[in-house]
Enzyme design. Structure first.
Site, PDB file in Angstrom:
ATOM      1  N   SER A  14     -68.095 -59.862  67.974  1.00 45.09           N
ATOM      2  CA  SER A  14     -67.710 -58.978  67.199  1.00 45.09           C
ATOM      3  C   SER A  14     -68.853 -58.871  66.279  1.00 45.09           C
ATOM      4  O   SER A  14     -69.385 -59.728  65.512  1.00 45.09           O
ATOM      5  CB  SER A  14     -66.739 -59.261  66.945  1.00 45.09           C
ATOM      6  OG  SER A  14     -65.936 -57.716  66.320  1.00 45.09           O
ATOM      7  N   LEU A  15     -68.768 -57.345  66.112  1.00 41.87           N
ATOM      8  CA  LEU A  15     -69.334 -56.396  64.658  1.00 41.87           C
ATOM      9  C   LEU A  15     -68.902 -55.905  63.739  1.00 41.87           C
ATOM     10  O   LEU A  15     -69.603 -55.651  62.534  1.00 41.87           O
ATOM     11  CB  LEU A  15     -70.628 -55.424  65.679  1.00 41.87           C
ATOM     12  CG  LEU A  15     -71.550 -56.234  66.806  1.00 41.87           C
ATOM     13  CD1 LEU A  15     -71.476 -53.867  66.960  1.00 41.87           C
ATOM     14  CD2 LEU A  15     -73.426 -56.384  65.768  1.00 41.87           C
ATOM     15  N   THR A  61     -58.351 -57.619  68.672  1.00 44.12           N
ATOM     16  CA  THR A  61     -58.462 -56.574  69.833  1.00 44.12           C
ATOM     17  C   THR A  61     -57.906 -57.969  71.297  1.00 44.12           C
ATOM     18  O   THR A  61     -57.264 -58.397  71.085  1.00 44.12           O
ATOM     19  CB  THR A  61     -60.446 -56.984  69.402  1.00 44.12           C
ATOM     20  OG1 THR A  61     -60.360 -56.256  70.769  1.00 44.12           O
ATOM     21  CG2 THR A  61     -60.618 -58.043  69.292  1.00 44.12           C
ATOM     22  N   LYS A  65     -53.878 -57.471  71.930  1.00 44.43           N
ATOM     23  CA  LYS A  65     -52.990 -55.884  71.214  1.00 44.43           C
ATOM     24  C   LYS A  65     -51.899 -55.623  71.988  1.00 44.43           C
ATOM     25  O   LYS A  65     -51.496 -54.503  71.481  1.00 44.43           O
ATOM     26  CB  LYS A  65     -53.967 -55.103  71.600  1.00 44.43           C
ATOM     27  CG  LYS A  65     -56.017 -54.462  70.811  1.00 44.43           C
ATOM     28  CD  LYS A  65     -55.937 -53.632  71.833  1.00 44.43           C
ATOM     29  CE  LYS A  65     -57.378 -53.319  70.945  1.00 44.43           C
ATOM     30  NZ  LYS A  65     -58.626 -51.745  71.001  1.00 44.43           N
ATOM     31  N   ASP A 101     -58.089 -46.932  67.063  1.00 44.79           N
ATOM     32  CA  ASP A 101     -58.750 -46.503  68.215  1.00 44.79           C
ATOM     33  C   ASP A 101     -58.138 -45.774  67.784  1.00 44.79           C
ATOM     34  O   ASP A 101     -60.188 -44.022  68.662  1.00 44.79           O
ATOM     35  CB  ASP A 101     -58.537 -47.496  69.464  1.00 44.79           C
ATOM     36  CG  ASP A 101     -58.821 -48.710  69.368  1.00 44.79           C
ATOM     37  OD1 ASP A 101     -59.581 -49.026  68.173  1.00 44.79           O
ATOM     38  OD2 ASP A 101     -58.347 -49.502  70.035  1.00 44.79           O
ATOM     39  N   GLY A 130     -61.131 -45.525  83.569  1.00 40.08           N
ATOM     40  CA  GLY A 130     -60.389 -46.968  82.882  1.00 40.08           C
ATOM     41  C   GLY A 130     -59.132 -46.719  82.925  1.00 40.08           C
ATOM     42  O   GLY A 130     -58.646 -45.451  82.769  1.00 40.08           O
ATOM     43  N   ALA A 131     -58.724 -47.092  82.416  1.00 41.05           N
ATOM     44  CA  ALA A 131     -56.642 -47.816  82.060  1.00 41.05           C
ATOM     45  C   ALA A 131     -56.261 -48.591  81.425  1.00 41.05           C
ATOM     46  O   ALA A 131     -55.254 -49.212  81.628  1.00 41.05           O
ATOM     47  CB  ALA A 131     -56.145 -47.533  84.070  1.00 41.05           C
ATOM     48  N   ALA A 134     -58.189 -49.566  75.560  1.00 40.93           N
ATOM     49  CA  ALA A 134     -59.157 -48.607  75.362  1.00 40.93           C
ATOM     50  C   ALA A 134     -58.745 -47.245  75.639  1.00 40.93           C
ATOM     51  O   ALA A 134     -58.685 -45.888  74.571  1.00 40.93           O
ATOM     52  CB  ALA A 134     -60.430 -48.339  75.345  1.00 40.93           C
ATOM     53  N   ARG A 159     -52.534 -49.806  87.817  1.00 41.55           N
ATOM     54  CA  ARG A 159     -52.642 -50.172  86.336  1.00 41.55           C
ATOM     55  C   ARG A 159     -53.131 -48.283  85.775  1.00 41.55           C
ATOM     56  O   ARG A 159     -51.877 -48.116  85.325  1.00 41.55           O
ATOM     57  CB  ARG A 159     -53.954 -50.533  86.023  1.00 41.55           C
ATOM     58  CG  ARG A 159     -53.963 -51.311  83.948  1.00 41.55           C
ATOM     59  CD  ARG A 159     -55.147 -52.216  84.116  1.00 41.55           C
ATOM     60  NE  ARG A 159     -54.480 -52.749  83.048  1.00 41.55           N
ATOM     61  CZ  ARG A 159     -55.578 -53.398  82.772  1.00 41.55           C
ATOM     62  NH1 ARG A 159     -56.984 -53.349  81.959  1.00 41.55           N
ATOM     63  NH2 ARG A 159     -55.780 -54.014  81.036  1.00 41.55           N
TER      64      ARG A 159
HETATM   65  P1  NAP Z   1     -60.023 -53.136  79.635  1.00 43.89           P
HETATM   66  O1  NAP Z   1     -58.265 -53.388  78.833  1.00 43.89           O
HETATM   67  O2  NAP Z   1     -60.409 -54.615  80.487  1.00 43.89           O
HETATM   68  O3  NAP Z   1     -60.320 -51.934  80.653  1.00 43.89           O
HETATM   69  C1  NAP Z   1     -61.026 -52.121  81.073  1.00 43.89           C
HETATM   70  C2  NAP Z   1     -60.504 -50.952  82.878  1.00 43.89           C
HETATM   71  O4  NAP Z   1     -61.239 -50.597  83.241  1.00 43.89           O
HETATM   72  C3  NAP Z   1     -59.742 -52.092  83.343  1.00 43.89           C
HETATM   73  O5  NAP Z   1     -58.824 -51.304  83.909  1.00 43.89           O
HETATM   74  C4  NAP Z   1     -61.004 -52.224  84.373  1.00 43.89           C
HETATM   75  O6  NAP Z   1     -60.658 -52.628  85.667  1.00 43.89           O
HETATM   76  C5  NAP Z   1     -61.347 -50.908  84.700  1.00 43.89           C
HETATM   77  N1  NAP Z   1     -62.668 -51.114  85.226  1.00 43.89           N
HETATM   78  C6  NAP Z   1     -63.767 -51.685  85.099  1.00 43.89           C
HETATM   79  N2  NAP Z   1     -65.107 -51.301  85.524  1.00 43.89           N
HETATM   80  C7  NAP Z   1     -64.735 -50.052  86.473  1.00 43.89           C
HETATM   81  C8  NAP Z   1     -65.473 -49.407  87.232  1.00 43.89           C
HETATM   82  N3  NAP Z   1     -66.194 -48.958  87.365  1.00 43.89           N
HETATM   83  N4  NAP Z   1     -64.666 -48.628  87.628  1.00 43.89           N
HETATM   84  C9  NAP Z   1     -63.121 -48.359  87.442  1.00 43.89           C
HETATM   85  N5  NAP Z   1     -62.507 -48.688  86.962  1.00 43.89           N
HETATM   86  C10 NAP Z   1     -63.250 -50.303  86.247  1.00 43.89           C
HETATM   87  O7  NAP Z   1     -60.901 -53.311  78.157  1.00 43.89           O
HETATM   88  P2  NAP Z   1     -60.694 -52.160  76.814  1.00 43.89           P
HETATM   89  O8  NAP Z   1     -60.069 -52.612  76.036  1.00 43.89           O
HETATM   90  O9  NAP Z   1     -60.035 -50.662  77.682  1.00 43.89           O
HETATM   91  O10 NAP Z   1     -62.430 -51.098  76.435  1.00 43.89           O
HETATM   92  C11 NAP Z   1     -62.937 -50.863  77.975  1.00 43.89           C
HETATM   93  C12 NAP Z   1     -64.634 -50.166  76.773  1.00 43.89           C
HETATM   94  O11 NAP Z   1     -64.097 -49.655  75.773  1.00 43.89           O
HETATM   95  C13 NAP Z   1     -65.196 -51.963  76.874  1.00 43.89           C
HETATM   96  O12 NAP Z   1     -66.096 -51.460  76.732  1.00 43.89           O
HETATM   97  C14 NAP Z   1     -64.971 -51.311  75.306  1.00 43.89           C
HETATM   98  O13 NAP Z   1     -65.910 -52.335  74.543  1.00 43.89           O
HETATM   99  C15 NAP Z   1     -64.989 -50.089  74.996  1.00 43.89           C
HETATM  100  N6  NAP Z   1     -64.044 -50.111  74.128  1.00 43.89           N
HETATM  101  C16 NAP Z   1     -64.967 -49.734  72.602  1.00 43.89           C
HETATM  102  C17 NAP Z   1     -64.386 -49.448  71.372  1.00 43.89           C
HETATM  103  C18 NAP Z   1     -65.194 -47.929  69.907  1.00 43.89           C
HETATM  104  O14 NAP Z   1     -64.658 -47.722  69.555  1.00 43.89           O
HETATM  105  N7  NAP Z   1     -66.086 -47.913  71.000  1.00 43.89           N
HETATM  106  C19 NAP Z   1     -63.328 -49.492  71.304  1.00 43.89           C
HETATM  107  C20 NAP Z   1     -62.072 -50.422  72.133  1.00 43.89           C
HETATM  108  C21 NAP Z   1     -63.154 -50.114  73.489  1.00 43.89           C
HETATM  109  P3  NAP Z   1     -60.809 -54.433  85.595  1.00 43.89           P
HETATM  110  O15 NAP Z   1     -59.879 -55.181  84.850  1.00 43.89           O
HETATM  111  O16 NAP Z   1     -60.134 -54.643  87.069  1.00 43.89           O
HETATM  112  O17 NAP Z   1     -62.121 -54.740  86.322  1.00 43.89           O
END
Ligand code: NAP
Length: 283
Positions: A14-15, A61, A65, A101, A130-131, A134, A159
């Site tokens: 983490s940063l 995180t 969450k 967020d 994505g679902a 985030a 999902r």
């Molecule tokens: P998460 O809860 O794991 O959700 C990601 C979702 O995307 C999961 O349902 C995953 O399915 C799905 N997925 C993965 N690869 C895919 C693809 N190729 N096509 C379609 N769906 C796909 O993760 P999250 O916490 O939401 O975070 C998602 C991203 O956002 C991460 O990269 C995170 O670093 C970034 N983020 C950034 C910030 C920011 O401040 N910039 C804040 C929050 C999150 P599976 O579980 O089946 O793999």
């Protein structure tokens, strides 16, 4: 000395400590920000410590969450709707939960600073990959800012369905929310979309397969990739095809700034925090 930190599991990358410790220093606050790498069964005693004031505030995180919600005494409407908390503060034996967020996403989406997208969602078509946690914050942000139609695509189709249903059930949702399961239909929707959001980790590695065929990126498409570690293949492709694209760096910065203000009551020194982020992202 007050203690703050990030609660999660496998989060040594983490940063957040760099940003917050630089901010405490810049504002002359006697405080430190640490990593709390804890399993689910340690959450009870962690929040007990917060109630006692040993820990004054935390970010939350993956994967806590949602499970952290049961330890909170009060939360804002957003946390209630999203059912995910990313910032907690302790005051008079009580724990208060927030989700910054969503604020970080919206500020980057509509903002005009370098790294912001300067996009107006009102009446627009949006495609969200994505679902997960985030994506929930993103979709609530888009609904609140008047998006006309939001299409969700996730490899975990169930999902995506659950998320679409959960948001549609809320009152006063005028946006149309739909799930696209058939990959062959992605391009059809993307070619009509005004904004495309990547809320999956896909693209963190250069070797990740593309989420969709990049030929469908059109010049009027705005792209917001939540990945903040680098300029991703998606953002690079978008820029080379004349579309406007940003990564998740400003979102990360703004959500941290909002948490800092909640904990300390002091305006976050965003440029100092950005400097700390950029310095450590390169390593
Ligand atoms: P998460 O809860 O794991 O959700 C990601 C979702 O995307 C999961 O349902 C995953 O399915 C799905 N997925 C993965 N690869 C895919 C693809 N190729 N096509 C379609 N769906 C796909 O993760 P999250 O916490 O939401 O975070 C998602 C991203 O956002 C991460 O990269 C995170 O670093 C970034 N983020 C950034 C910030 C920011 O401040 N910039 C804040 C929050 C999150 P599976 O579980 O089946 O793999």
């Amino acid at each position: 000395m007050k203690t703050y930190g990030l609660l999660g599991k496998n989060i040594s990358y983490s940063l957040s400590p760099f940003m917050h410790n630089a901010a405490f220093k810049a504002r002359n606050l006697k405080a430190e920000y640490r990593i709390f790498n804890l399993p689910e069964n340690a959450l009870g005693s962690f929040f007990e410590d917060m109630r006692k004031g040993t820990i004054s505030g935390c970010n939350v995180t993956i994967p806590h969450k949602e499970s952290a919600l049961k330890f909170i005494d009060k939360c804002d409407d957003l946390v209630r709707n999203i059912k995910a908390v990313n910032t907690i503060t302790s005051k008079d034996d009580k724990l208060f939960g927030y989700n910054t967020d969503c604020q970080g996403f919206i500020e980057t989406l509509i903002g005009k600073n370098p790294g912001d997208l300067n996009f107006k969602s009102d009446g627009k078509d949006v495609f969200v990959f994505g679902a997960g946690g985030a994506a929930k914050a993103v979709i609530y942000g888009l609904i609140n800012s008047g998006a006309k139609r939001i299409i969700i695509a996730d490899i975990d189709e169930a999902r995506a369905e659950r998320l679409a249903q959960a948001v549609t059930e809320k009152e006063n949702v005028s946006s149309v929310i739909a799930v696209v399961k058939d990959k062959a239909k992605y391009e059809e929707f993307i070619s009509k979309a005004d904004l495309l959001v990547n809320a999956t980790p896909c693209g963190m590695k250069e070797s990740d397969p593309p989420l969709f065929d990049y030929r469908y990126i059109h010049e009027k498409l705005y792209i917001f990739d939540l990945i903040y570690t680098s300029l991703t293949p998606l953002t690079k492709e978008a820029t080379s095809r004349g579309a406007k694209a940003v990564n998740g760096l400003n979102m990360l910065l703004y959500q941290a700034g909002a948490a800092f203000k909640i904990w300390t009551g002091v305006k976050a020194p965003l440029e100092v925090m950005r400097g700390a982020l950029l310095e450590n992202i390169k390593k």
